[in-house]
Motif scaffolding. Structure first.
Motif, PDB file in Angstrom:
ATOM      1  N   ILE A 232      80.399  47.794  20.102  1.00 29.24           N
ATOM      2  CA  ILE A 232      78.976  47.534  19.921  1.00 29.24           C
ATOM      3  C   ILE A 232      78.866  46.143  19.305  1.00 29.24           C
ATOM      4  CG2 ILE A 232      76.843  48.216  18.754  1.00 29.24           C
ATOM      5  CD1 ILE A 232      77.594  50.312  20.735  1.00 29.24           C
ATOM      6  N   VAL A 233      78.146  45.276  19.972  1.00 23.94           N
ATOM      7  CA  VAL A 233      77.959  43.915  19.490  1.00 23.94           C
ATOM      8  C   VAL A 233      76.519  43.782  19.022  1.00 23.94           C
ATOM      9  CG1 VAL A 233      78.008  41.480  20.145  1.00 23.94           C
ATOM     10  CG2 VAL A 233      79.691  43.055  21.103  1.00 23.94           C
ATOM     11  N   GLN A 234      76.338  43.160  17.889  1.00 24.02           N
ATOM     12  CA  GLN A 234      75.004  43.005  17.316  1.00 24.02           C
ATOM     13  C   GLN A 234      74.622  41.532  17.247  1.00 24.02           C
ATOM     14  OE1 GLN A 234      74.615  44.516  13.371  1.00 24.02           O
ATOM     15  NE2 GLN A 234      72.408  44.393  13.405  1.00 24.02           N
TER      16      GLN A 234
ATOM     17  N   MET B 254      91.423  60.933  26.900  1.00 26.96           N
ATOM     18  CA  MET B 254      90.808  59.841  27.615  1.00 26.96           C
ATOM     19  C   MET B 254      89.625  59.274  26.837  1.00 26.96           C
ATOM     20  SD  MET B 254      90.178  59.281  31.434  1.00 26.96           S
ATOM     21  CE  MET B 254      88.967  58.219  32.130  1.00 26.96           C
ATOM     22  N   ALA B 255      88.930  60.085  26.086  1.00 25.63           N
ATOM     23  CA  ALA B 255      87.779  59.606  25.310  1.00 25.63           C
ATOM     24  C   ALA B 255      88.202  58.542  24.308  1.00 25.63           C
ATOM     25  CB  ALA B 255      87.098  60.765  24.606  1.00 25.63           C
ATOM     26  N   LYS B 256      89.383  58.720  23.697  1.00 23.92           N
ATOM     27  CA  LYS B 256      89.844  57.733  22.730  1.00 23.92           C
ATOM     28  C   LYS B 256      90.128  56.404  23.412  1.00 23.92           C
ATOM     29  CE  LYS B 256      91.484  60.746  19.173  1.00 23.92           C
ATOM     30  NZ  LYS B 256      92.321  60.836  18.024  1.00 23.92           N
ATOM     31  N   ALA B 257      90.672  56.428  24.623  1.00 25.22           N
ATOM     32  CA  ALA B 257      90.923  55.194  25.354  1.00 25.22           C
ATOM     33  C   ALA B 257      89.603  54.495  25.664  1.00 25.22           C
ATOM     34  CB  ALA B 257      91.685  55.482  26.635  1.00 25.22           C
ATOM     35  N   ASP B 258      88.590  55.273  26.046  1.00 24.09           N
ATOM     36  CA  ASP B 258      87.279  54.705  26.318  1.00 24.09           C
ATOM     37  C   ASP B 258      86.711  54.037  25.065  1.00 24.09           C
ATOM     38  OD1 ASP B 258      86.147  57.344  28.553  1.00 24.09           O
ATOM     39  OD2 ASP B 258      87.362  55.568  28.933  1.00 24.09           O
ATOM     40  N   LYS B 259      86.875  54.686  23.923  1.00 27.68           N
ATOM     41  CA  LYS B 259      86.365  54.141  22.672  1.00 27.68           C
ATOM     42  C   LYS B 259      87.035  52.814  22.356  1.00 27.68           C
ATOM     43  CE  LYS B 259      85.844  55.163  17.779  1.00 27.68           C
ATOM     44  NZ  LYS B 259      85.947  56.146  16.729  1.00 27.68           N
ATOM     45  N   LYS B 260      88.323  52.731  22.594  1.00 25.34           N
ATOM     46  CA  LYS B 260      89.050  51.502  22.307  1.00 25.34           C
ATOM     47  C   LYS B 260      88.649  50.375  23.244  1.00 25.34           C
ATOM     48  CE  LYS B 260      93.110  53.639  20.283  1.00 25.34           C
ATOM     49  NZ  LYS B 260      94.547  53.851  20.389  1.00 25.34           N
ATOM     50  N   ASN B 261      88.154  50.710  24.420  1.00 24.09           N
ATOM     51  CA  ASN B 261      87.800  49.699  25.403  1.00 24.09           C
ATOM     52  C   ASN B 261      86.343  49.265  25.315  1.00 24.09           C
ATOM     53  OD1 ASN B 261      90.398  49.642  26.448  1.00 24.09           O
ATOM     54  ND2 ASN B 261      89.973  51.271  27.901  1.00 24.09           N
ATOM     55  N   LYS B 262      85.622  49.753  24.301  1.00 26.74           N
ATOM     56  CA  LYS B 262      84.208  49.407  24.139  1.00 26.74           C
ATOM     57  C   LYS B 262      83.960  48.931  22.724  1.00 26.74           C
ATOM     58  CE  LYS B 262      82.520  52.827  27.428  1.00 26.74           C
ATOM     59  NZ  LYS B 262      81.719  54.041  27.577  1.00 26.74           N
TER      60      LYS B 262
ATOM     61  N   CYS C 229      81.911  54.919  14.582  1.00 33.26           N
ATOM     62  CA  CYS C 229      81.121  54.823  15.816  1.00 33.26           C
ATOM     63  C   CYS C 229      81.899  55.375  17.007  1.00 33.26           C
ATOM     64  CB  CYS C 229      80.755  53.358  16.064  1.00 33.26           C
ATOM     65  SG  CYS C 229      79.882  53.060  17.609  1.00 33.26           S
ATOM     66  N   ILE C 230      81.229  56.192  17.834  1.00 36.46           N
ATOM     67  CA  ILE C 230      81.866  56.749  19.030  1.00 36.46           C
ATOM     68  C   ILE C 230      81.528  55.935  20.282  1.00 36.46           C
ATOM     69  CG2 ILE C 230      82.055  59.082  18.099  1.00 36.46           C
ATOM     70  CD1 ILE C 230      79.567  59.812  19.821  1.00 36.46           C
ATOM     71  N   ARG C 231      80.769  54.891  20.116  1.00 34.44           N
ATOM     72  CA  ARG C 231      80.423  53.950  21.187  1.00 34.44           C
ATOM     73  C   ARG C 231      79.753  54.624  22.384  1.00 34.44           C
ATOM     74  NH1 ARG C 231      84.350  52.754  18.018  1.00 34.44           N
ATOM     75  NH2 ARG C 231      85.140  50.681  17.620  1.00 34.44           N
ATOM     76  N   CYS C 232      78.803  55.489  22.083  1.00 37.26           N
ATOM     77  CA  CYS C 232      78.080  56.202  23.137  1.00 37.26           C
ATOM     78  C   CYS C 232      76.980  55.344  23.755  1.00 37.26           C
ATOM     79  CB  CYS C 232      77.494  57.494  22.589  1.00 37.26           C
ATOM     80  SG  CYS C 232      76.195  57.245  21.359  1.00 37.26           S
ATOM     81  N   GLY C 233      76.500  54.358  23.008  1.00 35.80           N
ATOM     82  CA  GLY C 233      75.477  53.458  23.524  1.00 35.80           C
ATOM     83  C   GLY C 233      74.050  53.887  23.245  1.00 35.80           C
TER      84      GLY C 233
ATOM     85  N   ILE D 214      76.377  47.368  24.014  1.00 37.24           N
ATOM     86  CA  ILE D 214      77.717  47.931  24.169  1.00 37.24           C
ATOM     87  C   ILE D 214      78.416  47.122  25.258  1.00 37.24           C
ATOM     88  CG2 ILE D 214      77.054  49.737  25.808  1.00 37.24           C
ATOM     89  CD1 ILE D 214      79.112  51.524  24.221  1.00 37.24           C
ATOM     90  N   VAL D 215      79.609  46.654  24.940  1.00 38.35           N
ATOM     91  CA  VAL D 215      80.363  45.842  25.897  1.00 38.35           C
ATOM     92  C   VAL D 215      81.734  46.450  26.146  1.00 38.35           C
ATOM     93  CG1 VAL D 215      79.183  43.681  25.316  1.00 38.35           C
ATOM     94  CG2 VAL D 215      81.240  44.308  24.075  1.00 38.35           C
ATOM     95  N   GLU D 216      82.200  46.283  27.361  1.00 37.66           N
ATOM     96  CA  GLU D 216      83.547  46.723  27.726  1.00 37.66           C
ATOM     97  C   GLU D 216      84.502  45.600  27.360  1.00 37.66           C
ATOM     98  OE1 GLU D 216      84.599  49.533  29.617  1.00 37.66           O
ATOM     99  OE2 GLU D 216      82.605  50.420  29.734  1.00 37.66           O
ATOM    100  N   LEU D 217      85.592  45.952  26.708  1.00 36.19           N
ATOM    101  CA  LEU D 217      86.608  44.974  26.364  1.00 36.19           C
ATOM    102  C   LEU D 217      87.606  44.880  27.491  1.00 36.19           C
ATOM    103  CD1 LEU D 217      87.207  46.059  22.667  1.00 36.19           C
ATOM    104  CD2 LEU D 217      85.722  44.245  23.491  1.00 36.19           C
TER     105      LEU D 217
END
Length: 87
Positions: A11-13, A1-9, A62-66, A79-82
């Protein structure tokens, strides 16, 4: 499930980045690598690097932890949700 979360987030700069390096220092991926005896910042696969006064994020590492977006003093990182693709 963590990989799915990573794909759905992501980091925008923004261009507000001042290159302070705080994000670099709080990144858990970077922190783990820096603890190794053979750490070399030039060759390590870091999630965030500071290059030419800007934070550069590696989407592959990046693991997109925020953590970076929470600490950024100029709110340059977000950090944004896709949205999920719909068929």
């Amino acid at each position: 499930m963590a990989k799915a979360d990573k794909k759905n987030k992501k980091i925008v700069q923004s261009e507000k980045c001042i290159g302070c390096g705080i994000c670099y220092s709080v990144c858990p991926v970077n922190a783990k690598l820096m603890k190794k005896d053979d750490f070399d910042p030039e060759t390590a696969e870091l999630a965030i690097r500071i290059i030419d006064g800007m934070a550069i994020i590696s989407d592959e590492v990046c693991i997109r932890c925020g953590a970076c977006s929470k600490i950024c003093p100029v709110e340059s990182l977000t950090i944004v949700e896709l949205e999920a693709a719909t068929a």
